[in-house]
Design an enzyme around this catalytic site. Sequence first.
Site, PDB file in Angstrom:
ATOM      1  N   CYS A 131       0.866  -1.129   0.104  1.00 52.54           N
ATOM      2  CA  CYS A 131       0.087   0.051  -0.014  1.00 52.54           C
ATOM      3  C   CYS A 131       0.856   1.202  -0.031  1.00 52.54           C
ATOM      4  O   CYS A 131       0.098   2.330  -0.248  1.00 52.54           O
ATOM      5  CB  CYS A 131      -1.031  -0.135   1.194  1.00 52.54           C
ATOM      6  SG  CYS A 131      -1.977  -1.347   1.292  1.00 52.54           S
ATOM      7  N   HIS A 155      -3.446   7.087   2.536  1.00 54.12           N
ATOM      8  CA  HIS A 155      -3.813   5.716   1.867  1.00 54.12           C
ATOM      9  C   HIS A 155      -5.210   5.398   2.575  1.00 54.12           C
ATOM     10  O   HIS A 155      -5.369   5.567   3.624  1.00 54.12           O
ATOM     11  CB  HIS A 155      -2.678   4.870   2.094  1.00 54.12           C
ATOM     12  CG  HIS A 155      -3.260   3.432   1.996  1.00 54.12           C
ATOM     13  ND1 HIS A 155      -3.517   2.950   0.690  1.00 54.12           N
ATOM     14  CD2 HIS A 155      -3.309   2.173   3.033  1.00 54.12           C
ATOM     15  CE1 HIS A 155      -4.026   1.558   0.845  1.00 54.12           C
ATOM     16  NE2 HIS A 155      -3.673   1.371   2.014  1.00 54.12           N
ATOM     17  N   ASN A 165     -10.006  -0.286  -0.123  1.00 53.30           N
ATOM     18  CA  ASN A 165      -8.604  -0.512  -0.188  1.00 53.30           C
ATOM     19  C   ASN A 165      -8.118  -0.800  -1.502  1.00 53.30           C
ATOM     20  O   ASN A 165      -8.330  -1.917  -1.953  1.00 53.30           O
ATOM     21  CB  ASN A 165      -7.980  -0.986   0.692  1.00 53.30           C
ATOM     22  CG  ASN A 165      -6.523  -1.187   1.058  1.00 53.30           C
ATOM     23  OD1 ASN A 165      -5.963  -0.543  -0.039  1.00 53.30           O
ATOM     24  ND2 ASN A 165      -6.098  -1.637   2.154  1.00 53.30           N
TER      25      ASN A 165
END
Length: 329
Positions: free
Chosen positions: A116, A256, A286
Site C-alpha cells: 500500500c 492511503h 482499499n
Amino acid sequence: MSKIRARISGIHAWVPPYILNNKELESMVETSDEWIVSRTGIHERHILKGEGLGTSDMGAEAVRGLLEKTGTKPEEIDLLICATVTPDMMFPATANIISDKAGIKNAFSYDVNAACSGLLFSLVTASKFIETGSCKKVVVVGSDKMSSITDYTNRETCVLFGDAAGAILLEPTTEEVGIMDSILQTDGSGRVHLHMKAGGSIKPSSHETVDAKEHFIYQEGQPVFKFAVTKMADIAAEIMERNNLSSKDISYLVPHQANLRIIEATARRMGVGKEQVMINIGRYGNTTSATIPLCLWEWENKLKKGDNIILAAFGGGFTWGSIWVKWSY
Ligand code: UT7
C-alpha cells in the site's frame, strides 16, 4: 544553478465499471453493511471482471488517459514505474506490459513491490531520476487487481479491497514546486501479519497450496491496524515538523485509504480538519497502490499551484512513508 525538482504535471485514474456493494457481500459471507461501514467506512468497491484482464489492463487505461490529457506522446516517456502487489505474472514486470499496451517504446520500466506504500516508494524513486537529470518524463502507475488475491469466502478480508489504477506524470522544474521532501520506512518483521503464503520461492504453487487457500491475502487485522495508526500518523507529523509546516500551511492530507478510522487518526495527529483530508474509501475500498492517485484525480480541480499536500501511506511489508508535495498547476 537552481535545483531541479520533480513536479507532478498530470494525474489520471481508471476504475473498472462493476460495483460490488455491501448488500451483495451480505449474500456472499456472514457480514452486514452496518459492520463494514462502522469498522472501515467502505460502502462499495469496483471489481475488474472479464477473462484475461489483469493489473496491466487497468494500468494501461490510466496511462493512456494520462498521456492524452497532458498532450504527451508515448515515445516521449523515458521511464515507467509500476507499483503493484498483483502483477500480471511473476515475470516479466507488469510495468513492461503496461508500456507495451500504452505504446511506450523508448522507456525502460520496472515494478516496485511495497504494497500500500508502493505509490509513495515509486514516486520517490522516480523523482530521483528527474532530479539527477537522467530522465525528463516519468510515469508512475499504481495498479492493483486486489480481487485476484482476495478470498471471497473470508469475511475478514473480502469486504476491504477493490480494484483500480492511477497514473502520475513527473517532469523537471526549477520552480519551488513538486516533490519537496520524503520519508520512507520498512520493517520486514511485520511480514508475519500481512502476506501471501504461497506462490513464491519459499512455497511454490501446488495442489496443496491451492487447496489450503494460500494464494490469497493473509491479514491479521488488529496488529496491522495498531501499526498503521501509529506509523502513518507519526510519519505524516514528522514530515511536517522537519519542514516547519503547521496544519494551517497544509491544503490537503492525501492518506492511503485502508480504513476510515486510520485516516481520522492521522488527521487528528497532524491537527488538520476533515475538509483538509481527501477521503474516498467509501466508494472504492482499499485499492492498495491506487488509493493515492485515485484521490488526487478526484480532487484535481480543487488543487491550486503552490498548495502544500502531504501524502501518507502504510502497508504490507511493513512499509510506510510520507511525501510533501507542492502542487504545480
Ligand atoms: O492497507 C494495508 C494495511 N491494512 C490495514 O491497514 C488494515 C488494518 N486493519 C483494519 O482495518 C481492521 O483491523 C479491520 C477492518 C481489518 C478489522 O476491524 P477490527 O475492528 O479490527 O475487527 P476485528 O478483526 O477485531 O474483529 C472484530 C469482530 C470479530 O468477531 P469476534 O471475534 O469479536 O466475535 C470478527 O470475527 O468482527 C468480526 N468480523 C466481522 N464481522 C462481520 C471480522 N470481519 C467481519 C465482517 N463482518 N466482514
